[in-house]
Design a protein around this motif. Structure first.
Motif, short mmCIF file in Angstrom:
data_model
loop_
_atom_site.label_atom_id
_atom_site.label_comp_id
_atom_site.label_asym_id
_atom_site.label_seq_id
_atom_site.Cartn_x
_atom_site.Cartn_y
_atom_site.Cartn_z
N LEU A 74 0.84 -1.20 0.00
CA LEU A 74 0.00 0.00 0.00
C LEU A 74 0.87 1.25 0.00
O LEU A 74 0.60 2.21 -0.72
N GLY A 75 1.93 1.20 0.80
CA GLY A 75 2.84 2.34 0.86
C GLY A 75 3.48 2.57 -0.49
O GLY A 75 3.54 3.70 -1.00
N TYR A 76 3.96 1.48 -1.08
CA TYR A 76 4.64 1.58 -2.38
C TYR A 76 3.69 2.17 -3.42
O TYR A 76 4.03 3.13 -4.12
N LEU A 77 2.49 1.60 -3.50
CA LEU A 77 1.55 2.05 -4.52
C LEU A 77 1.14 3.51 -4.30
O LEU A 77 1.07 4.29 -5.25
N SER A 78 0.87 3.86 -3.04
CA SER A 78 0.40 5.22 -2.82
C SER A 78 1.50 6.22 -3.16
O SER A 78 1.23 7.30 -3.66
N ALA A 189 11.24 4.81 2.03
CA ALA A 189 10.68 5.26 3.30
C ALA A 189 9.20 4.92 3.38
O ALA A 189 8.71 4.46 4.42
N PHE A 190 8.50 5.11 2.28
CA PHE A 190 7.08 4.74 2.26
C PHE A 190 6.91 3.25 2.48
O PHE A 190 6.03 2.81 3.22
N ILE A 191 7.75 2.44 1.79
CA ILE A 191 7.62 0.99 1.91
C ILE A 191 7.87 0.55 3.35
O ILE A 191 7.08 -0.17 3.95
N VAL A 192 8.99 1.03 3.91
CA VAL A 192 9.35 0.60 5.26
C VAL A 192 8.31 1.10 6.27
O VAL A 192 7.78 0.33 7.08
#
Ligand SMILES: Nc1ncnc2c1ncn2[C@@H]1O[C@H](COP(=O)(O)OP(=O)(O)O)[C@@H](O)[C@H]1O
Ligand SMILES: [Mg+2]
Lengths: 642, 249
Positions: A74-78, A189-192
């Protein structure tokens, strides 16, 4: 004593979860200066996925791993699909995050409904010491979080990627110079950060039942912790989460559980007022208030000629009655009354947004103060409409001023969340202070309705026109304000706060006063709300309404007509399409994202730009118009800045 | 102007950024009605000095007095209201509005009790801003941005104006008008502290100059004397510049 031990233990376990959410927020913030409103919703979605997997009979740890993957994805996609495009203007990122929150919440509601679910514990059982009970599950949660924190700190310190992340955090420009791909670091950073949220979701799901609605609350809590620790400061977040987790559990077990939200919002506000940089660091977040001032484009459009302006005014004046008189039935009329009531609030927000560029998600809170002041006067003292107005205006102005004061202290990118906390705090107080407000049951107005000369306030028609006049007065005030010395001083703050300071303006004081003025407008609207709807309950003024008011403003855009059009579109369109509330939320969330990404100025300015282009095309000489060979640019290049 | 006590007086002013000693133990006085020049090589601490005087930076040590009262801990806005305004070297002006609107905003920041001073129209004329009044500020070339910044600062009618490299990015003609403007403001009672590399301008303008080198005062006095000081030529000027300056005066 045993109770105390138990409480502290539970608090420490809760803090482990809060650390996971705050760490994610801080991680992303450190690199992007963005607070992702949807972060809490990642938490919730990951929890639901894990819940489904455990229902399929999968092992807890497999489900937890899947939740981490879901969160990270979700982080990656957003980041790739949305936030990448807002990096130049984090303010837009905040609004996109708000839209994403609405969309994801609606999705979760559609799939899982609004009922709370609970993820089965990692290990059942536990052991007792005295009358305290230590469940294996809680111990596991704590162990996982502690281990993870240790690994995280270790990796940041010694791994290559970790060092690059840190370098990008500390000084993006310098990092880019030494060859670090800062854009990629942001993605990481979003992914983690979101992966951590995924894990946090599962762990929290084993501790307490969670529902699709929990995203709002979690982002505010996570924000409170991240703020307490100093935004962007990971070890600060860890200490703060322990303080906060234990504090919250103490409040819940020794006072009243209802006070927990008040505790949360209180923490945010107190920290911002007294230690804006967090508990563990001196100094402030950043110099400049984060306001949406990159609006040169709209501002620099050709001014309308006097004739055009008159036409717009007349059309607007004719449209409002026409809209109402053409409404097919009383249901449609009632909707228009609501739209008019919202329009007043959107204008109230405009007083702050137009002048200072500060967007605040607290208007429903101010509206609540206005309406409840009237309601309380009516219920306890039997006083009517005019008394309500007389008292509500100064009281709400006071609350608005308080909000402005907090906002003025709040130098940084977290201003939006602070205002949201303010709104949530007022809602919670209205809910909790039962003897005054009648709590959840609300106040039913038994007062005589006012009359305005020959007009009453009985029929929908009368209500509509009175409210429309109030809205028109608000517009007029706004138009005048812009031309006054005071209005220009506010503009100075919007355009360049530090320059405004060095020219001698009392920036904090000015912000306080404009919020107070916004409170005045909100109060009038709130009292009109009370007297037209005749029932108020805290639920009518939830933070969701504050968000909706922002949506209306963003949809309609700045300018004098934008708010009214935004409010009508917001109320009427879903009705025309026959949408369920969940679908409405989905549509508006998506609409908010689309507006910000595609036409960040809103309907009215975009329409105006199109009109200007048309005028230019028509008035151009034929030779130019038919010049097909050389496609002269129709719009002046916008980004040719030295 | 009333002499005797200086209008603005700094004693022992020091600013250390960690190991970087930007300014060390500076004693600076600005007397009412004078134009004080501050010169020195890049990185010698000129901007830092002005920023401390104007409250943009809190000095690590030392004190500042304005009209005899201690203002060391005052913030920028309070100092501005007391009549001390500074234009920064690279501070952006009000960006998203037209020059006209920016100047209106500046006018709104003026303390209303002030009387003497130039009208906005006069400032616009002297700074040659007439032709760009309807342009968006942030799309203007640097020279114009500078002048809008100066116009804003003058517009609030300060008693003391600190200018950080106002002539950078201006051509000769524009520099000449700037000089006229400053002299005219001084006639109206303004006190000026100015940092600039244009020695022609500085010699023609200043009553007194201070030469900074690595954060310390190397020399001070009348501009003509100072630019002949061998230490100053050695540290900063070199001969061609001083020749220019002689010619201009
Ligand atoms: N914020 C800062 N942090 C660290 N060092 C600084 C900072 N600002 C200025 N300096 C240093 O202080 C010294 C003086 O700078 P400055 O006052 O800008 O010089 P000038 O204006 O004379 O060119 C320089 O060595 C500069 O690198
Ligand atoms: Mg400098």
């Amino acid at each position: 004593m045993d109770i105390l031990i138990q409480t502290v233990f539970n608090g420490v376990v809760a803090s482990a979860v809060y650390f996971l959410i705050a760490a994610g927020i801080t991680f992303v913030f450190g690199l992007t200066k963005l607070i992702n409103f949807a972060h809490g919703q990642f938490f919730v979605l990951a929890m639901f996925v894990a819940y489904e997997l455990t229902r399929l009979g999968l092992n807890f740890f497999v489900a937890a791993a899947a939740a981490i993957v879901v969160g990270a994805l979700l982080g990656y996609l957003s980041e790739r699909l949305l936030f990448r495009f807002t990096s130049a203007n984090p303010y837009n990122g905040l609004i996109v995050g708000l839209g994403l929150l609405l969309v994801l919440e609606a999705v979760a509601l559609k799939i899982w409904g609004g009922f709370p679910v609970r993820v089965p514990a990692s290990f059942s059982g536990g052991f007792g010491v005295g009358s305290s009970f230590f469940s294996y599950n809680r111990i596991t949660v704590l162990a996982i979080a502690v281990a993870l924190a240790a690994v995280l700190f270790r990796l940041l310190k010694s791994s290559r990627l970790g060092q690059q992340l840190q370098a990008a955090h500390e000084n993006p420009v310098a990092a880019a110079h030494v060859g670090i791909n800062v854009g990629r670091m942001v993605t990481y950073a979003f992914i983690v950060g979101s992966g951590l949220a995924g894990l946090g979701g599962v762990l929290l799901g084993t501790l307490q039942p969670m529902s699709a609605f929990d995203g709002h609350g979690l982002i505010i809590k996570g924000f409170a912790v991240a703020l307490l620790g100093g935004l962007g400061n990971l070890s600060g977040a860890m200490k703060a989460s322990v303080l906060y987790g234990v504090g919250e559990t103490l409040v819940a077990s020794y006072l009243i559980p209802d006070f927990v939200p008040i505790f949360t919002y209180g923490v945010i506000i107190v920290v911002l007022v007294f230690r804006p940089g967090g508990l563990f660091e001196k100094g402030q977040g950043s110099e400049q208030t984060f306001s949406r001032n990159s609006i040169g484009r709209i501002h620099r459009q050709r001014d309308l000629t006097r004739g055009e302006r008159l036409t717009v005014l007349l059309v607007a004046l004719a449209c409002a009655p026409m809209l109402f008189e053409l409404a097919p039935d009383s249901h449609a009329q009632a909707l228009l009354v609501v739209a008019a009531l919202y329009a007043v609030q959107v204008y109230a927000l405009s007083y702050v947004y137009e002048t200072t560029g500060i967007l605040s998600i607290a208007q429903a809170g101010l509206m609540l103060v206005g309406a409840y002041t009237g309601g309380v006067l009516a219920m306890h003292l039997g006083l009517g409409f005019w008394w309500a107005l007389l008292v509500a205006v100064p009281v709400t102005a006071l609350f608005g001023g308080a909000l402005g004061f907090i906002v003025a202290r709040c130098t940084g990118h977290y201003l939006l969340l602070t205002t949201l906390a303010f709104s949530a705090l007022l809602y919670q107080v209205a809910l909790t202070a039962q003897s005054l407000t009648n709590g959840d049951n609300g106040i039913i107005l038994a007062q005589e309705l006012p009359s305005f000369g020959p007009f009453g306030f009985e029929s929908l028609r009368e209500q509509f026109y009175v409210i429309a006049v109030a809205a028109a007065l608000a517009v007029g005030g706004l138009a005048i304000l812009r031309r006054t010395r005071y209005g220009r001083q506010l503009l100075a703050i919007r355009e360049n706060e530090s320059l405004a300071r060095s020219l001698g303006l009392r920036v904090g004081f000015l912000k306080t006063t404009i919020f107070a003025l916004s409170g005045v407008v909100s109060a009038v609207g709130g009292v009109l709300y009370l007297y037209s709807q005749r029932v108020i309950a805290p639920a009518s003024f939830e933070t969701a309404l504050s968000i909706e008011i922002v949506i209306m403003l963003v949809l309609g855009g700045r300018g004098l007509l934008g708010p009214a059009i935004g409010a009508v579109v917001f109320v009427v369109v879903p009705e025309l399409l026959g949408l369920t509330p969940i679908d409405q939320q989905l549509v508006f969330g998506a609409g908010l994202i689309a507006v910000i990404l595609l036409s960040p100025d809103g309907f009215v300015p975009t329409f105006r730009a199109g009109y200007n282009r048309l005028v230019r095309m028509i008035s151009r000489r034929p030779a130019e118009t038919y010049n097909i060979v050389d496609p002269a640019p129709q719009v002046a290049p916008q980004k040719e800045v030295v | 102007m009333s002499d005797g006590t200086p209008l603005l007086e700094a004693t022992g002013l020091t600013m250390h950024y960690g190991a970087v000693k930007a300014c060390t133990d500076l004693d600076v006085q600005i007397r009412g009605g004078e134009i004080l020049g501050i010169i020195g090589p890049n990185g010698s601490g000129k901007s830092t000095l002005l920023k401390m005087l104007a409250g943009h930076l809190r000095p690590t040590a030392g004190s500042i007095r304005l009209r005899g009262s201690d203002v060391t801990r005052w913030k920028t806005d309070r100092l501005a209201r007391a009549g001390l305004v500074m234009t920064s070297q690279n501070q952006m002006v009000f960006g998203g509005v037209s020059v006209r609107e920016a100047l209106q905003i500046g006018e709104a920041c003026r303390r209303d009790t002030r009387n003497a001073g130039l009208t906005t129209a006069q400032i616009v004329e002297m700074l040659h801003l007439g032709e760009v009044l309807d342009d968006t500020v942030e799309e203007l070339p640097l020279g114009y941005l500078r002048r809008v910044g100066i116009a804003l600062a003058i517009g609030v009618q300060p008693d003391i104006l600190l200018l950080d490299e106002p002539a950078a990015g201006l051509n000769d003609e524009e520099t000449e008008s700037l000089r006229e403007l400053i002299l005219r403001l001084r006639e109206a009672g303004l006190t000026v502290g100015i940092v600039d590399h244009d020695m022609t301008l500085m010699v023609a303008l200043c009553d007194r100059v201070i030469v900074l080198d690595v954060g310390q005062i190397l020399a001070q006095g009348e501009p003509h004397d100072v630019i002949k000081d061998p230490a100053v030529i050695d540290a900063y000027l070199g001969s061609p510049l001083s020749f220019d300056a002689e010619e201009a005066s």
